[in-house]
Design a protein around this motif. Structure first.
Motif, PDB file in Angstrom:
ATOM      1  N   ALA A   1       0.850  -1.200   0.000  1.00 21.31           N
ATOM      2  CA  ALA A   1       0.000   0.000   0.000  1.00 21.31           C
ATOM      3  C   ALA A   1       0.878   1.240   0.000  1.00 21.31           C
ATOM      4  O   ALA A   1       2.066   1.184   0.328  1.00 21.31           O
ATOM      5  N   LEU A   2       0.272   2.355  -0.379  1.00 26.01           N
ATOM      6  CA  LEU A   2       0.896   3.670  -0.256  1.00 26.01           C
ATOM      7  C   LEU A   2      -0.034   4.550   0.554  1.00 26.01           C
ATOM      8  O   LEU A   2      -1.254   4.405   0.480  1.00 26.01           O
ATOM      9  N   GLU A   3       0.540   5.451   1.298  1.00 28.09           N
ATOM     10  CA  GLU A   3      -0.233   6.434   2.052  1.00 28.09           C
ATOM     11  C   GLU A   3       0.237   7.812   1.620  1.00 28.09           C
ATOM     12  O   GLU A   3       1.435   8.095   1.648  1.00 28.09           O
ATOM     13  N   TYR A   4      -0.708   8.649   1.195  1.00 26.98           N
ATOM     14  CA  TYR A   4      -0.373   9.997   0.742  1.00 26.98           C
ATOM     15  C   TYR A   4      -0.874  11.028   1.736  1.00 26.98           C
ATOM     16  O   TYR A   4      -1.991  10.906   2.263  1.00 26.98           O
ATOM     17  N   GLN A   5      -0.045  12.041   1.972  1.00 22.34           N
ATOM     18  CA  GLN A   5      -0.447  13.217   2.738  1.00 22.34           C
ATOM     19  C   GLN A   5      -0.056  14.439   1.930  1.00 22.34           C
ATOM     20  O   GLN A   5       0.894  14.398   1.151  1.00 22.34           O
ATOM     21  N   ALA A   6      -0.797  15.521   2.133  1.00 28.44           N
ATOM     22  CA  ALA A   6      -0.526  16.747   1.392  1.00 28.44           C
ATOM     23  C   ALA A   6      -0.772  17.958   2.277  1.00 28.44           C
ATOM     24  O   ALA A   6      -1.610  17.932   3.170  1.00 28.44           O
ATOM     25  N   TYR A   7      -0.028  18.991   2.020  1.00 33.42           N
ATOM     26  CA  TYR A   7      -0.336  20.314   2.554  1.00 33.42           C
ATOM     27  C   TYR A   7      -1.302  20.873   1.512  1.00 33.42           C
ATOM     28  O   TYR A   7      -0.896  21.446   0.497  1.00 33.42           O
ATOM     29  N   GLU A   8      -2.594  20.645   1.749  1.00 33.58           N
ATOM     30  CA  GLU A   8      -3.612  20.826   0.708  1.00 33.58           C
ATOM     31  C   GLU A   8      -3.697  22.238   0.138  1.00 33.58           C
ATOM     32  O   GLU A   8      -3.769  22.403  -1.081  1.00 33.58           O
ATOM     33  N   ALA A   9      -3.718  23.249   0.975  1.00 34.65           N
ATOM     34  CA  ALA A   9      -3.851  24.619   0.461  1.00 34.65           C
ATOM     35  C   ALA A   9      -2.682  24.973  -0.450  1.00 34.65           C
ATOM     36  O   ALA A   9      -2.870  25.561  -1.528  1.00 34.65           O
ATOM     37  N   MET A  10      -1.483  24.604  -0.053  1.00 33.53           N
ATOM     38  CA  MET A  10      -0.313  24.898  -0.868  1.00 33.53           C
ATOM     39  C   MET A  10      -0.305  24.030  -2.131  1.00 33.53           C
ATOM     40  O   MET A  10       0.037  24.509  -3.216  1.00 33.53           O
ATOM     41  N   ALA A  11      -0.691  22.778  -2.011  1.00 38.10           N
ATOM     42  CA  ALA A  11      -0.722  21.897  -3.181  1.00 38.10           C
ATOM     43  C   ALA A  11      -1.699  22.428  -4.232  1.00 38.10           C
ATOM     44  O   ALA A  11      -1.398  22.410  -5.432  1.00 38.10           O
ATOM     45  N   MET A  12      -2.844  22.912  -3.797  1.00 41.52           N
ATOM     46  CA  MET A  12      -3.806  23.477  -4.747  1.00 41.52           C
ATOM     47  C   MET A  12      -3.221  24.687  -5.455  1.00 41.52           C
ATOM     48  O   MET A  12      -3.403  24.859  -6.665  1.00 41.52           O
ATOM     49  N   ARG A  13      -2.487  25.516  -4.737  1.00 41.29           N
ATOM     50  CA  ARG A  13      -1.839  26.670  -5.381  1.00 41.29           C
ATOM     51  C   ARG A  13      -0.828  26.211  -6.426  1.00 41.29           C
ATOM     52  O   ARG A  13      -0.698  26.831  -7.476  1.00 41.29           O
ATOM     53  N   VAL A  14      -0.114  25.137  -6.110  1.00 43.13           N
ATOM     54  CA  VAL A  14       0.829  24.582  -7.079  1.00 43.13           C
ATOM     55  C   VAL A  14       0.069  24.087  -8.310  1.00 43.13           C
ATOM     56  O   VAL A  14       0.489  24.336  -9.449  1.00 43.13           O
ATOM     57  N   PHE A  15      -1.054  23.415  -8.119  1.00 47.02           N
ATOM     58  CA  PHE A  15      -1.870  22.952  -9.249  1.00 47.02           C
ATOM     59  C   PHE A  15      -2.294  24.142 -10.116  1.00 47.02           C
ATOM     60  O   PHE A  15      -2.227  24.093 -11.348  1.00 47.02           O
ATOM     61  N   TYR A  16      -2.761  25.227  -9.476  1.00 44.05           N
ATOM     62  CA  TYR A  16      -3.184  26.426 -10.221  1.00 44.05           C
ATOM     63  C   TYR A  16      -2.016  26.997 -11.024  1.00 44.05           C
ATOM     64  O   TYR A  16      -2.187  27.422 -12.166  1.00 44.05           O
ATOM     65  N   GLN A  17      -0.832  27.018 -10.404  1.00 44.21           N
ATOM     66  CA  GLN A  17       0.351  27.561 -11.080  1.00 44.21           C
ATOM     67  C   GLN A  17       0.744  26.680 -12.265  1.00 44.21           C
ATOM     68  O   GLN A  17       1.130  27.187 -13.315  1.00 44.21           O
ATOM     69  N   ILE A  18       0.620  25.372 -12.101  1.00 46.49           N
ATOM     70  CA  ILE A  18       0.917  24.463 -13.212  1.00 46.49           C
ATOM     71  C   ILE A  18       0.003  24.785 -14.389  1.00 46.49           C
ATOM     72  O   ILE A  18       0.461  24.885 -15.531  1.00 46.49           O
ATOM     73  N   ALA A  19      -1.285  24.955 -14.138  1.00 43.34           N
ATOM     74  CA  ALA A  19      -2.229  25.285 -15.217  1.00 43.34           C
ATOM     75  C   ALA A  19      -1.871  26.626 -15.855  1.00 43.34           C
ATOM     76  O   ALA A  19      -1.909  26.763 -17.083  1.00 43.34           O
ATOM     77  N   ALA A  20      -1.511  27.614 -15.049  1.00 48.37           N
ATOM     78  CA  ALA A  20      -1.120  28.923 -15.590  1.00 48.37           C
ATOM     79  C   ALA A  20       0.138  28.794 -16.451  1.00 48.37           C
ATOM     80  O   ALA A  20       0.223  29.393 -17.532  1.00 48.37           O
ATOM     81  N   ASP A  21       1.099  28.005 -15.981  1.00 46.71           N
ATOM     82  CA  ASP A  21       2.326  27.789 -16.754  1.00 46.71           C
ATOM     83  C   ASP A  21       2.014  27.097 -18.080  1.00 46.71           C
ATOM     84  O   ASP A  21       2.574  27.448 -19.118  1.00 46.71           O
TER      85      ASP A  21
END
Length: 165
Positions: free
Chosen positions: A63-83
């Motif tokens: 198995a794998l277990e994922y954790q995220a700093y969600e607010a920051m990860a979402m900002r990274v996702f937005y930046q990826i789309a902008a890029d």
């Protein structure tokens, strides 16, 4: 220090209404993500599905277990789309979904889809999105091994080390 991550966290990038982003405990749906990337202006939708495999470097994974700093990860996702929109201005839709929590072998951990008039740009933009996500997003995984042991791995650290995590 990763300057790409700093820029993506401090810049006020707002997502476009036609794009879609999520971090979720719930299973991810290929059909849903594909549908969100689809548009009548597209000639191609490229979808990348990352899943939990049964081994890493020959060592059995259960198995794998994922954790995220969600607010920051979402900002990274937005930046990826902008890029993406800066590099490939013809892109119509960008969709990035990532799971968190404990996932079993075979479950989907990440879906990235790009809708675009042409396949070449769709492929390039989709690859850019997943590679940048793995490098910049504050998302970590814990590998659970068949022998009962486990270890945390930073996805960004995998990319920097050249390992295929």
């Amino acid at each position: 220090m990763n300057l790409g991550l700093v820029a993506s966290v401090t810049s006020p990038v707002q997502p476009k209404a036609e794009d879609s982003f999520a971090i979720s405990f719930a299973p991810l749906s290929i059909e849903e993500v594909y549908g969100k990337a689809d548009d009548c202006k597209n000639g191609a939708v490229v979808l990348m599905s990352g899943m939990v495999r049964n081994q890493t470097d020959g060592k059995p994974v259960i198995a794998l277990e994922y954790q995220a700093y969600e607010a920051m990860a979402m900002r990274v996702f937005y930046q990826i789309a902008a890029d993406i929109r800066q590099k490939w201005s013809i892109v119509n839709r960008v969709v990035i979904y990532h799971r968190i929590g404990r996932l079993q072998v075979g479950e989907i951990s990440v879906l990235v889809a790009v809708g675009c008039p042409h396949r070449s740009e769709a492929f390039e933009a989709c690859r850019y999105a997943i590679d940048t996500l793995k490098h910049n997003a504050p998302i970590w995984k814990k590998e659970h091994w068949a022998d009962g042991s486990s270890s945390w791995v930073s996805i960004g650290a995998c990319e920097q080390s050249g390992e295929n995590c």
